[in-house]
Design a protein around this motif. Structure first.
Motif, PDB file in Angstrom:
ATOM      1  N   VAL A 229       0.843  -1.203   0.000  1.00  0.00           N
ATOM      2  CA  VAL A 229       0.000   0.000   0.000  1.00  0.00           C
ATOM      3  C   VAL A 229       0.876   1.250   0.000  1.00  0.00           C
ATOM      4  CG1 VAL A 229      -1.654   1.353   1.349  1.00  0.00           C
ATOM      5  CG2 VAL A 229      -1.972  -1.119   1.104  1.00  0.00           C
ATOM      6  N   LEU A 230       1.949   1.237   0.784  1.00  0.00           N
ATOM      7  CA  LEU A 230       2.867   2.378   0.830  1.00  0.00           C
ATOM      8  C   LEU A 230       3.488   2.630  -0.537  1.00  0.00           C
ATOM      9  CD1 LEU A 230       4.440   4.563   2.334  1.00  0.00           C
ATOM     10  CD2 LEU A 230       6.069   2.793   3.070  1.00  0.00           C
ATOM     11  N   ILE A 231       3.835   1.554  -1.239  1.00  0.00           N
ATOM     12  CA  ILE A 231       4.389   1.708  -2.584  1.00  0.00           C
ATOM     13  C   ILE A 231       3.386   2.430  -3.477  1.00  0.00           C
ATOM     14  CG2 ILE A 231       5.073   0.426  -4.666  1.00  0.00           C
ATOM     15  CD1 ILE A 231       6.209  -1.730  -2.728  1.00  0.00           C
ATOM     16  N   GLY A 232       2.106   2.099  -3.322  1.00  0.00           N
ATOM     17  CA  GLY A 232       1.076   2.777  -4.104  1.00  0.00           C
ATOM     18  C   GLY A 232       1.045   4.264  -3.851  1.00  0.00           C
ATOM     19  N   PHE A 233       1.273   4.668  -2.604  1.00  0.00           N
ATOM     20  CA  PHE A 233       1.314   6.094  -2.271  1.00  0.00           C
ATOM     21  C   PHE A 233       2.563   6.769  -2.840  1.00  0.00           C
ATOM     22  CE2 PHE A 233      -1.663   4.958   1.210  1.00  0.00           C
ATOM     23  CZ  PHE A 233      -2.619   5.939   0.970  1.00  0.00           C
ATOM     24  N   LEU A 234       3.673   6.031  -2.879  1.00  0.00           N
ATOM     25  CA  LEU A 234       4.945   6.601  -3.306  1.00  0.00           C
ATOM     26  C   LEU A 234       5.088   6.701  -4.814  1.00  0.00           C
ATOM     27  CD1 LEU A 234       7.331   4.723  -0.825  1.00  0.00           C
ATOM     28  CD2 LEU A 234       6.657   7.131  -0.714  1.00  0.00           C
ATOM     29  N   VAL A 235       4.368   5.859  -5.539  1.00  0.00           N
ATOM     30  CA  VAL A 235       4.512   5.797  -6.999  1.00  0.00           C
ATOM     31  C   VAL A 235       3.342   6.522  -7.667  1.00  0.00           C
ATOM     32  CG1 VAL A 235       4.637   4.281  -9.001  1.00  0.00           C
ATOM     33  CG2 VAL A 235       5.759   3.606  -6.858  1.00  0.00           C
ATOM     34  N   PRO A 236       3.598   7.653  -8.320  1.00  0.00           N
ATOM     35  CA  PRO A 236       2.507   8.426  -8.941  1.00  0.00           C
ATOM     36  C   PRO A 236       1.749   7.646 -10.012  1.00  0.00           C
ATOM     37  CG  PRO A 236       4.536   9.716  -8.829  1.00  0.00           C
ATOM     38  CD  PRO A 236       4.900   8.317  -8.462  1.00  0.00           C
ATOM     39  N   GLU A 237       2.446   6.707 -10.669  1.00  0.00           N
ATOM     40  CA  GLU A 237       1.811   5.955 -11.752  1.00  0.00           C
ATOM     41  C   GLU A 237       0.740   4.990 -11.254  1.00  0.00           C
ATOM     42  OE1 GLU A 237       6.000   6.961 -13.045  1.00  0.00           O
ATOM     43  OE2 GLU A 237       5.024   6.202 -11.239  1.00  0.00           O
ATOM     44  N   PHE A 238       0.799   4.636  -9.970  1.00  0.00           N
ATOM     45  CA  PHE A 238      -0.119   3.634  -9.453  1.00  0.00           C
ATOM     46  C   PHE A 238      -1.437   4.264  -9.001  1.00  0.00           C
ATOM     47  CE2 PHE A 238       3.372   0.383  -8.209  1.00  0.00           C
ATOM     48  CZ  PHE A 238       3.372  -0.080  -9.520  1.00  0.00           C
ATOM     49  N   GLY A 239      -2.521   3.565  -9.318  1.00  0.00           N
ATOM     50  CA  GLY A 239      -3.851   4.030  -8.949  1.00  0.00           C
ATOM     51  C   GLY A 239      -4.769   2.852  -8.696  1.00  0.00           C
ATOM     52  N   PRO A 240      -6.034   2.932  -9.121  1.00  0.00           N
ATOM     53  CA  PRO A 240      -7.029   1.886  -8.824  1.00  0.00           C
ATOM     54  C   PRO A 240      -6.641   0.490  -9.298  1.00  0.00           C
ATOM     55  CG  PRO A 240      -8.103   3.867  -9.639  1.00  0.00           C
ATOM     56  CD  PRO A 240      -6.641   4.083  -9.813  1.00  0.00           C
ATOM     57  N   ILE A 241      -5.982   0.412 -10.458  1.00  0.00           N
ATOM     58  CA  ILE A 241      -5.614  -0.918 -10.976  1.00  0.00           C
ATOM     59  C   ILE A 241      -4.618  -1.587 -10.030  1.00  0.00           C
ATOM     60  CG2 ILE A 241      -4.501  -2.161 -12.861  1.00  0.00           C
ATOM     61  CD1 ILE A 241      -5.596  -0.062 -14.777  1.00  0.00           C
ATOM     62  N   TYR A 242      -3.602  -0.846  -9.620  1.00  0.00           N
ATOM     63  CA  TYR A 242      -2.604  -1.401  -8.701  1.00  0.00           C
ATOM     64  C   TYR A 242      -3.240  -1.814  -7.384  1.00  0.00           C
ATOM     65  CZ  TYR A 242       1.213  -1.563  -5.327  1.00  0.00           C
ATOM     66  OH  TYR A 242       2.077  -1.949  -4.322  1.00  0.00           O
ATOM     67  N   TYR A 243      -4.105  -0.950  -6.836  1.00  0.00           N
ATOM     68  CA  TYR A 243      -4.735  -1.270  -5.560  1.00  0.00           C
ATOM     69  C   TYR A 243      -5.692  -2.456  -5.676  1.00  0.00           C
ATOM     70  CZ  TYR A 243      -2.759   2.905  -3.448  1.00  0.00           C
ATOM     71  OH  TYR A 243      -1.883   3.842  -2.952  1.00  0.00           O
ATOM     72  N   THR A 244      -6.257  -2.656  -6.856  1.00  0.00           N
ATOM     73  CA  THR A 244      -7.047  -3.864  -7.088  1.00  0.00           C
ATOM     74  C   THR A 244      -6.151  -5.090  -6.964  1.00  0.00           C
ATOM     75  OG1 THR A 244      -8.569  -2.703  -8.575  1.00  0.00           O
ATOM     76  CG2 THR A 244      -8.491  -5.110  -8.751  1.00  0.00           C
ATOM     77  N   GLY A 245      -4.947  -4.984  -7.506  1.00  0.00           N
ATOM     78  CA  GLY A 245      -3.978  -6.075  -7.374  1.00  0.00           C
ATOM     79  C   GLY A 245      -3.614  -6.345  -5.926  1.00  0.00           C
ATOM     80  N   VAL A 246      -3.444  -5.283  -5.141  1.00  0.00           N
ATOM     81  CA  VAL A 246      -3.141  -5.447  -3.713  1.00  0.00           C
ATOM     82  C   VAL A 246      -4.307  -6.137  -3.005  1.00  0.00           C
ATOM     83  CG1 VAL A 246      -2.669  -4.240  -1.546  1.00  0.00           C
ATOM     84  CG2 VAL A 246      -1.580  -3.465  -3.665  1.00  0.00           C
TER      85      VAL A 246
END
Length: 293
Positions: A229-246
């Motif tokens: 989850v922290l990586i998602g906050f740190l990486v601007p490219e990550f959004g809903p798709i990445y968090y769906t993966g998490v």
């Protein structure tokens, strides 16, 4: 006819080495390495960097698994679960596996040299970890974490290969990789509790019991999720798709711990390996998809 026999022997030997180094398990750290590389390059890096990253990764991973089989051959021969492995059965000789390992590690070192000076300068540390892990269960129950740290060299190394410098994001990815691998390795080690105890080997299950070990593995995987989850906050490219993966990974962790318990370890292999292959694929697919969209 003779040519056909030659090719058949070559193919059988390739299959034997694939089995020896558990080639199907390559996916475990490959996902972290590939996602880290793409993030560092803000897309795909130059072809030469991609090639040498793959050379380093495959050389390190294959060599580490091969030398592990040599170092653990006597232990494997005593353990009914591993007695059918190739070295204990005499299907392969230690000398040829050591030679194969040396070739793999030379590829890794050369690949690091071709990437940049920092990767090459740090490669002896990676090499040390790749070898020392196999000895750790002889003297410390931290062996699972050592394995995790060794695997975490993949995402950190991929980032360094692209950028040539340390940054916070790959360190968080390395922490996630470390705790994830250590967690499922603890689950895997639960099935050897009796054997390890009787033979003076060290592991988290031996030190804390199977119930305590499963709790520690679960804690490691919870922290892994926080890191993701922290990586998602740190990486601007990550959004809903990445968090769906998490979220998918979280669901897989839940399924994993429903498969095993202190009184039922029947599904340990499925929980520790099969489920976590899906975890790795989820990170790879959702992470890359979000990075490129």
């Amino acid at each position: 006819m003779e040519l056909m026999k030659f090719f058949k022997r070559v193919i059988n030997k390739i299959k034997a080495y694939g089995k020896l180094v558990m080639f199907s398990h390559t996916i475990f750290s490959f996902s972290f390495a590939l996602v880290s590389m793409v993030l560092a390059a803000n897309g795909l890096p130059k072809l030469s960097i991609l090639v040498w990253i793959l050379v380093c990764f495959m050389g390190a991973r294959t060599g580490a698994n091969a030398i592990n089989r040599v170092i653990d051959a006597k232990i494997d021969a005593k353990n009914p679960r591993t007695a059918n492995r190739q070295l204990p059965k005499g299907e392969m000789k230690a000398g040829e596996v050591i030679a194969f390992t040396a070739i793999c590690f030379l590829f890794m070192l050369f690949g690091a040299y071709r990437l940049n000076w920092l990767c090459f300068a740090l490669s002896p540390i990676a090499l040390f970890l790749l070898i020392i892990y196999s000895y750790c269960k002889r003297f410390t129950y931290f062996c699972h974490l050592v394995l995790g740290v060794t695997c975490a060299c993949a995402p950190v190394g991929a980032w360094l290969a692209v950028t040539g410098k340390f940054e916070f994001i790959p360190l968080v990815m390395g922490a996630a990789n470390t705790l994830w691998v250590a967690g499922f390795d603890i689950i895997y080690g639960c099935q050897d509790y009796d054997f390890d105890t009787e033979n003076g080997l060290h592991s988290v299950p031996v030190r804390f019991g199977v119930k305590g070990a499963l709790f520690i593995a679960k804690l490691f995987h919870i922290i892994t999720l926080f890191c993701l989850v922290l990586i998602g906050f740190l990486v601007p490219e990550f959004g809903p798709i990445y968090y769906t993966g998490v979220a998918v990974i979280a669901a897989l962790f839940v399924a994993e711990y429903r498969m095993v318990s202190p009184t039922n370890l029947t599904n340990v292999n499925i929980a520790s390996y099969s489920v976590n292959q899906l975890v790795s694929l989820s990170l790879l697919c959702f992470g890359l998809l979000d990075a490129f969209i």
